[in-house]
Design a protein around this motif. Structure first.
Motif, short mmCIF file in Angstrom:
data_model
loop_
_atom_site.label_atom_id
_atom_site.label_comp_id
_atom_site.label_asym_id
_atom_site.label_seq_id
_atom_site.Cartn_x
_atom_site.Cartn_y
_atom_site.Cartn_z
N LYS A 179 -3.13 10.39 -50.24
CA LYS A 179 -4.05 10.78 -49.44
C LYS A 179 -3.79 10.72 -47.58
O LYS A 179 -2.95 10.20 -47.30
N GLY A 180 -4.46 11.94 -47.39
CA GLY A 180 -4.23 12.09 -46.01
C GLY A 180 -3.10 13.02 -45.59
O GLY A 180 -2.33 13.58 -46.40
N ARG A 181 -3.09 13.44 -44.31
CA ARG A 181 -2.02 14.54 -44.03
C ARG A 181 -1.60 13.96 -42.55
O ARG A 181 -2.51 13.45 -41.84
N GLN A 182 -0.44 14.33 -42.17
CA GLN A 182 0.12 13.80 -40.70
C GLN A 182 0.20 15.07 -39.88
O GLN A 182 1.05 16.01 -40.16
N GLU A 183 -0.50 15.07 -38.63
CA GLU A 183 -0.16 16.14 -37.85
C GLU A 183 1.24 15.97 -37.28
O GLU A 183 1.41 15.01 -36.68
N VAL A 184 1.97 16.99 -37.24
CA VAL A 184 3.37 16.78 -36.58
C VAL A 184 3.71 17.89 -35.41
O VAL A 184 4.67 17.89 -34.73
N TYR A 185 2.61 18.99 -35.33
CA TYR A 185 3.08 19.94 -34.39
C TYR A 185 1.63 20.74 -33.96
O TYR A 185 0.89 20.78 -34.75
N ARG A 186 1.55 20.93 -32.70
CA ARG A 186 0.24 21.63 -31.98
C ARG A 186 0.68 22.45 -30.98
O ARG A 186 1.45 21.98 -29.96
N ALA A 187 0.33 23.86 -30.85
CA ALA A 187 0.56 24.55 -29.83
C ALA A 187 -0.14 25.95 -29.77
O ALA A 187 -0.89 26.31 -30.85
N THR A 188 -0.03 26.46 -28.65
CA THR A 188 -0.70 27.76 -28.72
C THR A 188 0.36 28.84 -29.28
O THR A 188 1.58 28.53 -29.35
N LEU A 189 -0.04 29.95 -29.64
CA LEU A 189 0.99 30.94 -30.19
C LEU A 189 1.36 31.79 -29.34
O LEU A 189 0.60 32.61 -28.20
N GLY A 190 2.56 32.04 -29.22
CA GLY A 190 3.15 33.41 -28.58
C GLY A 190 2.73 34.84 -29.01
O GLY A 190 2.67 34.96 -30.22
N ARG A 191 2.69 35.69 -28.13
CA ARG A 191 2.32 37.13 -28.58
C ARG A 191 3.47 37.83 -29.10
O ARG A 191 4.47 37.94 -28.12
N GLU A 192 3.62 38.20 -30.15
CA GLU A 192 4.71 38.92 -30.90
C GLU A 192 6.01 38.33 -30.91
O GLU A 192 6.33 38.08 -32.23
N ASN A 193 6.24 37.54 -29.93
CA ASN A 193 7.64 36.50 -30.23
C ASN A 193 7.34 35.16 -30.04
O ASN A 193 6.25 34.67 -29.66
N TYR A 194 8.35 34.50 -30.58
CA TYR A 194 7.97 32.91 -30.59
C TYR A 194 8.42 32.53 -29.11
O TYR A 194 9.48 32.77 -28.53
N ASP A 195 7.60 31.72 -28.51
CA ASP A 195 7.65 31.17 -27.13
C ASP A 195 8.68 30.07 -27.22
O ASP A 195 8.49 28.98 -27.69
N PRO A 196 9.79 30.25 -26.49
CA PRO A 196 10.61 28.88 -26.36
C PRO A 196 10.04 27.97 -25.78
O PRO A 196 10.73 26.53 -26.14
N GLU A 197 9.15 27.93 -24.73
CA GLU A 197 8.54 26.81 -24.18
C GLU A 197 7.66 25.98 -24.97
O GLU A 197 7.25 25.02 -24.77
N GLN A 198 7.21 26.93 -26.19
CA GLN A 198 6.36 26.15 -27.17
C GLN A 198 7.05 25.66 -28.33
O GLN A 198 6.56 24.81 -29.07
N GLU A 199 8.27 26.30 -28.55
CA GLU A 199 9.09 25.59 -29.73
C GLU A 199 9.32 24.09 -29.48
O GLU A 199 9.66 23.64 -28.62
N GLU A 200 9.29 23.51 -30.78
CA GLU A 200 9.75 22.04 -30.71
C GLU A 200 10.67 21.70 -31.90
O GLU A 200 10.19 22.29 -32.93
N THR A 201 11.45 20.78 -31.68
CA THR A 201 12.26 20.16 -32.86
C THR A 201 11.72 18.97 -33.45
O THR A 201 11.66 17.91 -32.72
N LEU A 202 11.17 19.00 -34.65
CA LEU A 202 10.39 17.84 -35.39
C LEU A 202 11.44 17.11 -35.96
O LEU A 202 12.25 17.63 -36.75
N GLN A 203 11.35 15.83 -36.05
CA GLN A 203 12.03 14.79 -36.95
C GLN A 203 11.20 14.43 -37.79
O GLN A 203 10.12 13.76 -37.51
#
Length: 630
Positions: free
Chosen positions: A147-171
């Motif tokens: 039961k339940g779900r775990q939030e692991v990432y939240r960010a605004t979206l880059g336009r057209e391309n993935y924004d390096p400032e918003q990318e994150e390495t999740l463990q």
């Protein structure tokens, strides 16, 4: 809880560093005597720090830093915080977001305590639209049956391309036996902490975590009727890390000594780059020993094991920092046990060396997820019992009705996970115990085609099983022999002793076997091959003879001298048996319990095989580097 204050450089601290108290102020309340308060900070290098109270999974605060701000002076109390000094507050240089009690999924320390393997996945979100869109993506980790779900990432979206400032390495925790999914959701607007409003949901899509682990990179997308497209990318971090231990002897000079590791330029005129630096050690004795150092192979040499690496030994004293000497090496040479180098300071124009450095690699035990990330592949095989005793109960154990029978339940429970690790999703499925034209077959292709036993995915196995049952009605016979089918699979496993493929063999039976000696001998041979055998009992038989396969083989010793050659030993434990009746509940609950019970044994059995054969994780896909076991 009293205040705690500290100064720290937010751009130079490593991931999940413990921030040390640098200065206490007398006008701030002291700590409660006898209690330890430690704050752990995550990802300060990306202008964001998350403060945790050690030993808890509750985030105390999240602080977003403006570019250029590298030093903070902060006090914490009861989950709140404030900045010391009006210059920070009045300048507006810091945007603060207090997210008390928010659960964050990439806290590796607490996850490891649960026994999970840890995988690193880089993620980011983007959108494609003719108009500028204000939206955020939220990614959750979900486990089927939990039961339940775990939030692991939240960010605004880059336009057209993935924004390096918003990318994150999740463990993230990785469990082979679980069905884990990454769910990507897109919402209008943005909030640092609030639970997203379902009315603002623009769309959702999911992908199995196992797929990301095996493919290396996966992109999922949510499309809108107006043509807008929202995407998330998950990329497995396959970078190898080395743990090195440096020691030095007879080094010139009197000051404290440290080493710096330099990645040299490939081309003439290129720029060399400092990769890592050891701690400083005092010259109390002639032998100097630095702390262990963990280094990324990509950072060290871009994956080129023959690229030149320079190590500088430096000393610091009241007059500053000076070079003692240097040596050049490569990663291949560094991995040589107890590699020893002489230091030379070429600026002195002397042939005399200025000390000696010894390097040793600290062996790291590979994890199952590391093998998965660099090319681990399963081959799945299934062996189904069609002997006449299946028809003794009424209805038959093979009865096909509205609810799945126990054979179907076992196939779904085990194979639905295994297929995620099979490149083409093809299983080889067999049957035994059927009388064809007066002769009992103890090994035949489930599809009754002499050409190929292949079935595509779980659906393919079940579809073939259903079709074959209609043709086998009235032909089920006996006795029950396991060895012929096992021997065929073992012969296939013998072709992959290099570890490039690993077999998971599922054997489903309704009763006791009649070729005990031959089956034991087959298992004994299989124990040294890349294979695990899962036996599941269907129905209400006592399965006493099947259980002797465990009592005689498990633990690695053959105990029955009349059947086994004296002194003959299994290389490792590869067989498990469980009656499916032990797993109660709804069909979904029983399937999940069975899956977790039997598949949790596969990773340790696989790792034991790779350890015995001395096979390390291969380099990441597309790597030009090849390594071989000594």
């Amino acid at each position: 809880m009293g205040y705690r204050t500290f100064l720290s450089n937010a751009t130079n601290r490593p991931f999940r560093a413990t921030w040390v108290v640098k200065e206490d102020y007398p006008y701030i309340t002291a700590f409660v005597p006898g209690k330890e308060y430690t704050f752990v900070v995550a990802r300060p290098a990306e202008q964001k720090m998350e403060v945790w109270l050690e030993g808890k999974e509750e985030r105390v605060a999240q602080i977003n830093l403006s570019p250029g701000v590298s030093e903070l002076h902060v006090a914490f109390k009861n989950g709140d915080y404030r900045f010391i000094g009006d210059d920070f507050e009045s300048s507006g240089a810091l945007r603060r977001a207090l997210c008390t009690g928010t659960k964050v999924g990439h806290q590796a320390t607490s996850l490891k305590e649960t026994g999970s393997d840890i995988v690193e996945i880089k993620t980011g979100c983007r959108y494609e639209s003719d108009d500028k869109v204000q939206a955020m993506c939220v990614i959750f980790l979900v486990v089927e049956g939990v039961k339940g779900r775990q939030e692991v990432y939240r960010a605004t979206l880059g336009r057209e391309n993935y924004d390096p400032e918003q990318e994150e390495t999740l463990q993230l925790p990785f469990r082979f036996e679980e069905k884990q999914y990454l769910i990507f959701e897109v919402y209008r607007g943005y909030s640092d902490c609030d639970i997203p409003d379902r009315d603002d949901l623009l769309g959702t899509v999911q992908t199995p975590l196992a797929t990301v682990n095996t493919k290396g990179i996966v992109e999922v997308a949510v499309k809108q009727p107006n043509g807008d497209k929202y995407s998330a990318r998950f990329q497995r971090n396959c970078d190898e890390r080395l743990t090195l231990q440096f020691s030095g002897r007879s080094l010139e000079g009197n000051g404290d000594v440290f080493l710096e590791i330099i990645k040299t330029a490939v081309k003439k005129g290129g720029v060399s780059e400092e990769v890592a630096e050891t701690n400083k050690v005092k010259r109390d004795i002639d032998l100097l020993i630095w702390d262990e150092m963990s280094v990324s192979v990509n950072a060290l040499c871009d994956g080129d094991y023959n690229r030149t690496i320079r190590v500088n030994a430096l000393q610091t004293d009241e007059e500053g920092t000076t070079l003692i000497g240097s040596f050049n090496t490569t990663l291949n040479e560094l991995k040589t046990p107890n590699a020893t180098y002489e230091l030379f300071n070429h600026a002195k124009q002397s042939l005399k060396h200025s000390g000696e450095i010894r390097v040793g690699e600290i062996p790291q035990i590979p994890t199952f997820s590391q093998y998965v990330a660099v090319g681990f592949e399963l081959l799945g095989t299934v062996q189904i019992d069609f002997t006449g005793s299946n028809n003794a109960p009424v209805p038959s154990l093979h009865n096909i009705g509205e609810e799945p029978n126990k054979y179907e339940l076992a196939i779904k429970g085990v194979c639905s996970v295994v297929e995620n690790f099979i490149a083409n999703r093809i299983f080889k499925a067999y049957g035994f115990g059927v009388n064809f034209h007066g002769t009992v077959s103890h090994d035949f292709n489930l599809n009754l085609d002499s050409g190929s036993p292949d079935c595509v995915g779980v659906e393919g196995i079940l579809e073939t099983y259903h079709k074959s049952l209609r043709k086998l009605d009235g032909l089920m016979s006996g006795p029950t022999y396991f060895a012929p089918g096992l021997s065929k699979v073992i012969a296939m496993a013998r072709q992959f002793t290099d570890g490039s493929k690993y077999f998971v063999h599922l054997l489903l039976t309704d009763g006791n076997l009649h070729d005990l000696k031959e089956t034991k001998q087959a298992i004994l041979e299989a124990s040294g091959l890349p294979i695990s055998i899962i036996m599941i009992g269907i129905g209400d038989a006592d399965f006493s003879t099947v259980r002797t396969l465990l009592t005689d083989v498990e633990g690695g010793e053959a105990k029955t001298g009349t059947i086994w050659n004296k002194g003959e030993r299994a290389v490792r434990d590869i067989v498990q048996f469980v009656p499916i009746r032990e797993f109660q509940g709804t069909n979904l609950d029983a399937e999940g319990k069975l899956r977790r019970h039997v598949l949790s044994k596969i990773p340790p059995q696989y790792l034991e095989y790779m350890k015995i054969k001395k096979i390390p994780p291969k380099p990441p896909r597309n790597s030009k580097i090849e390594r071989y076991c000594a």
